[in-house]
Structure formats: structure tokens, C-alpha cells
Design a protein around this motif. Structure first.
Motif, PDB file in Angstrom:
ATOM      1  N   HIS A 154       0.830  -1.195   0.000  1.00  0.00           N
ATOM      2  CA  HIS A 154       0.000   0.000   0.000  1.00  0.00           C
ATOM      3  C   HIS A 154       0.869   1.251   0.000  1.00  0.00           C
ATOM      4  CE1 HIS A 154      -3.776  -2.104   0.677  1.00  0.00           C
ATOM      5  NE2 HIS A 154      -3.110  -2.887   1.500  1.00  0.00           N
ATOM      6  N   LEU A 155       0.388   2.273  -0.672  1.00  0.00           N
ATOM      7  CA  LEU A 155       1.102   3.544  -0.745  1.00  0.00           C
ATOM      8  C   LEU A 155       1.140   4.233   0.613  1.00  0.00           C
ATOM      9  CD1 LEU A 155       2.467   5.668  -2.542  1.00  0.00           C
ATOM     10  CD2 LEU A 155       0.211   6.582  -3.014  1.00  0.00           C
ATOM     11  N   LEU A 156       0.096   4.095   1.400  1.00  0.00           N
ATOM     12  CA  LEU A 156       0.042   4.746   2.700  1.00  0.00           C
ATOM     13  C   LEU A 156       1.116   4.208   3.640  1.00  0.00           C
ATOM     14  CD1 LEU A 156      -1.374   6.757   4.550  1.00  0.00           C
ATOM     15  CD2 LEU A 156      -2.917   4.919   5.209  1.00  0.00           C
ATOM     16  N   SER A 157       1.346   2.903   3.642  1.00  0.00           N
ATOM     17  CA  SER A 157       2.369   2.343   4.525  1.00  0.00           C
ATOM     18  C   SER A 157       3.774   2.779   4.116  1.00  0.00           C
ATOM     19  CB  SER A 157       2.281   0.816   4.553  1.00  0.00           C
ATOM     20  OG  SER A 157       2.535   0.285   3.280  1.00  0.00           O
TER      21      SER A 157
ATOM     22  N   LEU B 249       3.266  16.669   0.173  1.00  0.00           N
ATOM     23  CA  LEU B 249       3.294  16.190  -1.211  1.00  0.00           C
ATOM     24  C   LEU B 249       2.885  14.722  -1.298  1.00  0.00           C
ATOM     25  CD1 LEU B 249       4.063  16.998  -4.123  1.00  0.00           C
ATOM     26  CD2 LEU B 249       6.342  16.127  -3.615  1.00  0.00           C
ATOM     27  N   GLY B 250       3.342  13.916  -0.345  1.00  0.00           N
ATOM     28  CA  GLY B 250       2.943  12.513  -0.315  1.00  0.00           C
ATOM     29  C   GLY B 250       1.462  12.337  -0.055  1.00  0.00           C
TER      30      GLY B 250
ATOM     31  N   LEU C   2      -1.279  10.668  -2.497  1.00  0.00           N
ATOM     32  CA  LEU C   2      -2.166   9.602  -2.028  1.00  0.00           C
ATOM     33  C   LEU C   2      -3.622   9.922  -2.338  1.00  0.00           C
ATOM     34  CD1 LEU C   2      -2.455   6.947  -0.357  1.00  0.00           C
ATOM     35  CD2 LEU C   2      -2.778   8.433   1.607  1.00  0.00           C
ATOM     36  N   VAL C   3      -4.046  11.151  -2.102  1.00  0.00           N
ATOM     37  CA  VAL C   3      -5.429  11.550  -2.397  1.00  0.00           C
ATOM     38  C   VAL C   3      -5.695  11.456  -3.892  1.00  0.00           C
ATOM     39  CG1 VAL C   3      -7.012  13.517  -2.387  1.00  0.00           C
ATOM     40  CG2 VAL C   3      -5.727  12.946  -0.340  1.00  0.00           C
ATOM     41  N   SER C   4      -4.747  11.882  -4.699  1.00  0.00           N
ATOM     42  CA  SER C   4      -4.913  11.816  -6.152  1.00  0.00           C
ATOM     43  C   SER C   4      -5.015  10.379  -6.640  1.00  0.00           C
ATOM     44  CB  SER C   4      -3.740  12.526  -6.825  1.00  0.00           C
ATOM     45  OG  SER C   4      -3.804  12.374  -8.206  1.00  0.00           O
TER      46      SER C   4
ATOM     47  N   THR D 101      -8.332   8.569  -8.442  1.00  0.00           N
ATOM     48  CA  THR D 101      -8.304   8.050  -9.810  1.00  0.00           C
ATOM     49  C   THR D 101      -8.447   6.539  -9.868  1.00  0.00           C
ATOM     50  OG1 THR D 101      -5.882   7.981  -9.783  1.00  0.00           O
ATOM     51  CG2 THR D 101      -6.928   9.949 -10.696  1.00  0.00           C
ATOM     52  N   HIS D 102      -7.831   5.814  -8.935  1.00  0.00           N
ATOM     53  CA  HIS D 102      -7.835   4.349  -9.002  1.00  0.00           C
ATOM     54  C   HIS D 102      -8.772   3.678  -8.016  1.00  0.00           C
ATOM     55  CE1 HIS D 102      -4.736   4.595 -11.890  1.00  0.00           C
ATOM     56  NE2 HIS D 102      -3.711   4.747 -11.065  1.00  0.00           N
TER      57      HIS D 102
END
Length: 99
Positions: free
Chosen positions: A28-31, A74-75, A79-81, A85-86
Motif C-alpha cells: 500500500h502507498l500509505l504504509s 506532497l505525499g 495519495l489523495v490523487s 483516480t484508481h
């Protein structure tokens, strides 16, 4: 090992632990963003310990903390973007061919 040596080594051990989480937990991107922020805070802690013994070097620490906050913002925007989108933040669902 003295207390002073432990005071210098603990942030470095924490940075290595954060780097291990960054490399091993990549689903996951959040981790990954959280492990990067953890590493930045431990580097800030280590620099404040090292530069605190040299004198009043607070301007460089404030500059580093400002850059770490900008990196976090920025991170979070990325993450929101990606979630908009996905639909989720899993790296397995991303496609390079999809816009």
C-alpha cells in the motif's frame, strides 16, 4: 555502552527499522509514505542530537523540518490523487498503460 552512546545510536537503529519497513511492506502507498515520514523524523532526531552538541545550529534543523513537512504534504496529495483516480492505494492495482 554508555547512555550518551545509546542516545546517538537509538535514532540510527530507528532509521534502519524504518528503512526495513519501507523495503518489505510495499503493498500500500500509505504504509510506504508512513515509513518515509518515520525515517525523516528519526533523521531529524539524530541531527538535533548531533548538532545540539556543536552549538546553536537551529536554523539548519528548521530548514530540514520544513522540507520534511513539505515532503509529507506532497505525499498526502499524491495519495489523495491516486485514491481518487484508481479507487484504492494498492500498488498491485496500478497500471502503467492506464492514464
Amino acid at each position: 555502552m554508555t547512555i550518551l552512546g545509546l542516545y546517538y545510536m537509538l535514532p540510527l537503529i530507528s532509521v534502519v527499522c524504518g528503512l526495513w519497513v519501507f523495503v518489505s511492506k510495499r503493498k500500500h502507498l500509505l504504509s510506504t509514505l508512513l515509513s518515509l515520514e518515520y525515517m525523516m523524523l528519526n533523521i531529524f532526531w539524530f541531527m538535533s542530537v548531533c548538532l545540539g552538541g556543536l552549538g546553536n545550529e537551529t536554523y539548519f534543523l528548521l530548514f530540514f523540518l520544513t522540507l520534511a513537512a513539505c515532503e509529507g504534504a506532497l505525499g498526502l496529495a499524491l495519495l489523495v490523487s491516486v485514491v481518487r483516480t484508481h479507487g484504492n492505494d494498492r500498488f498491485g492495482s496500478f497500471s502503467v498503460l492506464q492514464c
